[in-house]
Every structure is written in structure tokens, then in C-alpha cells.
Motif scaffolding. Structure first.
Motif, PDB file in Angstrom:
ATOM      1  N   ILE A   1       0.632  -1.175   0.001  1.00  0.00           N
ATOM      2  CA  ILE A   1       0.081   0.018   0.252  1.00  0.00           C
ATOM      3  C   ILE A   1       0.612   1.250  -0.046  1.00  0.00           C
ATOM      4  CG2 ILE A   1      -1.849   1.246   1.342  1.00  0.00           C
ATOM      5  CD1 ILE A   1      -2.552  -1.560   2.540  1.00  0.00           C
ATOM      6  N   HIS A   2       0.648   2.171  -1.058  1.00  0.00           N
ATOM      7  CA  HIS A   2       1.337   3.124  -0.982  1.00  0.00           C
ATOM      8  C   HIS A   2       0.636   4.457  -0.582  1.00  0.00           C
ATOM      9  CE1 HIS A   2       3.503   0.860  -3.860  1.00  0.00           C
ATOM     10  NE2 HIS A   2       4.695   1.629  -3.640  1.00  0.00           N
ATOM     11  N   ILE A   3       0.970   5.253   0.593  1.00  0.00           N
ATOM     12  CA  ILE A   3       0.237   6.267   1.133  1.00  0.00           C
ATOM     13  C   ILE A   3       1.027   7.610   1.001  1.00  0.00           C
ATOM     14  CG2 ILE A   3      -1.458   4.836   2.086  1.00  0.00           C
ATOM     15  CD1 ILE A   3       0.135   5.288   4.783  1.00  0.00           C
ATOM     16  N   LEU A   4       0.346   8.441   1.107  1.00  0.00           N
ATOM     17  CA  LEU A   4       0.954   9.907   1.586  1.00  0.00           C
ATOM     18  C   LEU A   4       1.610   9.887   2.907  1.00  0.00           C
ATOM     19  CD1 LEU A   4      -0.812  12.575  -0.442  1.00  0.00           C
ATOM     20  CD2 LEU A   4       1.367  12.010  -0.719  1.00  0.00           C
ATOM     21  N   GLU A   5       2.747  10.412   3.114  1.00  0.00           N
ATOM     22  CA  GLU A   5       3.284  10.628   4.577  1.00  0.00           C
ATOM     23  C   GLU A   5       2.338  11.379   5.356  1.00  0.00           C
ATOM     24  OE1 GLU A   5       6.963  12.698   4.496  1.00  0.00           O
ATOM     25  OE2 GLU A   5       6.084  14.262   3.661  1.00  0.00           O
ATOM     26  N   GLY A   6       2.315  11.365   6.495  1.00  0.00           N
ATOM     27  CA  GLY A   6       1.506  12.219   7.564  1.00  0.00           C
ATOM     28  C   GLY A   6       0.483  11.456   8.247  1.00  0.00           C
ATOM     29  N   ARG A   7       0.327  10.396   8.187  1.00  0.00           N
ATOM     30  CA  ARG A   7      -0.817   9.522   8.968  1.00  0.00           C
ATOM     31  C   ARG A   7      -0.230   9.080  10.345  1.00  0.00           C
ATOM     32  NH1 ARG A   7      -1.907   9.159   3.973  1.00  0.00           N
ATOM     33  NH2 ARG A   7      -4.079   9.271   3.122  1.00  0.00           N
ATOM     34  N   SER A   8      -1.014   9.062  11.251  1.00  0.00           N
ATOM     35  CA  SER A   8      -0.554   8.912  12.743  1.00  0.00           C
ATOM     36  C   SER A   8      -0.145   7.343  12.913  1.00  0.00           C
ATOM     37  CB  SER A   8      -1.601   9.073  13.792  1.00  0.00           C
ATOM     38  OG  SER A   8      -2.794   8.419  13.453  1.00  0.00           O
ATOM     39  N   LYS A   9       0.456   7.053  13.852  1.00  0.00           N
ATOM     40  CA  LYS A   9       1.039   5.488  13.992  1.00  0.00           C
ATOM     41  C   LYS A   9      -0.324   4.559  14.313  1.00  0.00           C
ATOM     42  CE  LYS A   9       5.626   6.080  15.790  1.00  0.00           C
ATOM     43  NZ  LYS A   9       6.507   5.773  16.848  1.00  0.00           N
ATOM     44  N   GLU A  10      -1.406   5.279  14.857  1.00  0.00           N
ATOM     45  CA  GLU A  10      -2.620   4.679  15.310  1.00  0.00           C
ATOM     46  C   GLU A  10      -3.401   4.353  13.991  1.00  0.00           C
ATOM     47  OE1 GLU A  10      -5.469   2.569  16.726  1.00  0.00           O
ATOM     48  OE2 GLU A  10      -3.632   3.017  17.649  1.00  0.00           O
ATOM     49  N   GLN A  11      -3.361   5.328  12.951  1.00  0.00           N
ATOM     50  CA  GLN A  11      -4.017   5.269  11.667  1.00  0.00           C
ATOM     51  C   GLN A  11      -3.502   4.107  11.100  1.00  0.00           C
ATOM     52  OE1 GLN A  11      -3.609   9.526  10.685  1.00  0.00           O
ATOM     53  NE2 GLN A  11      -5.967   9.530  10.294  1.00  0.00           N
ATOM     54  N   LYS A  12      -2.191   4.080  11.020  1.00  0.00           N
ATOM     55  CA  LYS A  12      -1.206   2.981  10.207  1.00  0.00           C
ATOM     56  C   LYS A  12      -1.518   1.666  10.881  1.00  0.00           C
ATOM     57  CE  LYS A  12       2.437   5.570  10.318  1.00  0.00           C
ATOM     58  NZ  LYS A  12       3.899   6.099  10.040  1.00  0.00           N
ATOM     59  N   ARG A  13      -1.700   1.766  12.009  1.00  0.00           N
ATOM     60  CA  ARG A  13      -1.948   0.203  12.730  1.00  0.00           C
ATOM     61  C   ARG A  13      -3.332  -0.420  12.465  1.00  0.00           C
ATOM     62  NH1 ARG A  13       1.390   2.150  17.421  1.00  0.00           N
ATOM     63  NH2 ARG A  13      -0.253   3.441  18.146  1.00  0.00           N
ATOM     64  N   THR A  14      -4.302   0.775  12.400  1.00  0.00           N
ATOM     65  CA  THR A  14      -5.690   0.371  11.870  1.00  0.00           C
ATOM     66  C   THR A  14      -5.423  -0.077  10.864  1.00  0.00           C
ATOM     67  OG1 THR A  14      -6.438   1.939  13.614  1.00  0.00           O
ATOM     68  CG2 THR A  14      -7.991   1.179  11.894  1.00  0.00           C
ATOM     69  N   LEU A  15      -5.127   0.619   9.574  1.00  0.00           N
ATOM     70  CA  LEU A  15      -5.002   0.105   8.390  1.00  0.00           C
ATOM     71  C   LEU A  15      -4.615  -1.245   8.223  1.00  0.00           C
ATOM     72  CD1 LEU A  15      -5.358   0.905   5.163  1.00  0.00           C
ATOM     73  CD2 LEU A  15      -3.147   1.950   5.262  1.00  0.00           C
ATOM     74  N   ILE A  16      -3.174  -1.502   8.451  1.00  0.00           N
ATOM     75  CA  ILE A  16      -2.738  -2.748   8.549  1.00  0.00           C
ATOM     76  C   ILE A  16      -3.694  -3.931   9.124  1.00  0.00           C
ATOM     77  CG2 ILE A  16      -0.778  -4.043   9.626  1.00  0.00           C
ATOM     78  CD1 ILE A  16       0.950  -1.549   9.550  1.00  0.00           C
ATOM     79  N   LYS A  17      -4.287  -3.740  10.219  1.00  0.00           N
ATOM     80  CA  LYS A  17      -5.121  -4.549  10.758  1.00  0.00           C
ATOM     81  C   LYS A  17      -6.170  -4.843  10.071  1.00  0.00           C
ATOM     82  CE  LYS A  17      -7.452  -5.540  15.108  1.00  0.00           C
ATOM     83  NZ  LYS A  17      -8.786  -5.271  15.719  1.00  0.00           N
ATOM     84  N   GLU A  18      -6.784  -3.722   9.621  1.00  0.00           N
ATOM     85  CA  GLU A  18      -8.261  -4.107   8.625  1.00  0.00           C
ATOM     86  C   GLU A  18      -7.904  -4.740   7.369  1.00  0.00           C
ATOM     87  OE1 GLU A  18     -10.629  -0.619   8.896  1.00  0.00           O
ATOM     88  OE2 GLU A  18     -10.682  -0.585  10.956  1.00  0.00           O
TER      89      GLU A  18
END
Length: 66
Positions: free
Chosen positions: A6-23
Motif C-alpha cells: 500500500i502506497h500512501i502519502l506521509e503524515g498519518r499517525s501511528k494509530e491510523q497506520k496500525r488500524t489500516l494494517i489490521k483491517e
């Protein structure tokens, strides 16, 4: 072993990235039946200066709208 890249723009929080990975992991598990432990998710954060639309980087776009 499924691998999601997954390619995303920088700037998301660690929590947002953890949620993305989990989902994403859970979605792959549900749709393929693959054991969770065998699913790989790779996040690539792209700097705003390296992401462009219409010849204008995201960084430039932000500066022009400030």
C-alpha cells in the motif's frame, strides 16, 4: 502467503497506520482464508514532494493554498 503493498502519502499517525494494517489483514483473511500469521502488509509512505497530480507536487499544492 499474500502480500499487500500500500502506497500512501506521509503524515498519518501511528494509530491510523496500525488500524489500516489490521483491517487490510482481516479483509485478506476473510476473503482468502489465509492464516493471519501468513499475511504480510507493507506500507510505503511517499513524501509530499514526491507525489504529484497534474505536474504539481502535493507539497507545492499545499504551499499554493496556504
Amino acid at each position: 502467503m499474500p502480500i499487500a503493498q500500500i502506497h500512501i502519502l506521509e503524515g498519518r499517525s501511528k494509530e491510523q497506520k496500525r488500524t489500516l494494517i489490521k483491517e487490510v489483514t482481516e479483509a485478506i483473511h476473510r476473503s482468502t482464508g489465509t492464516d493471519i500469521e501468513r499475511i504480510r502488509v507493507l506500507l510505503y509512505e511517499i513524501p509530499n514532494e514526491n507525489w504529484a497530480t497534474g505536474g504539481v507536487s502535493k507539497e507545492e499544492s499545499k504551499m499554493n493554498h496556504s
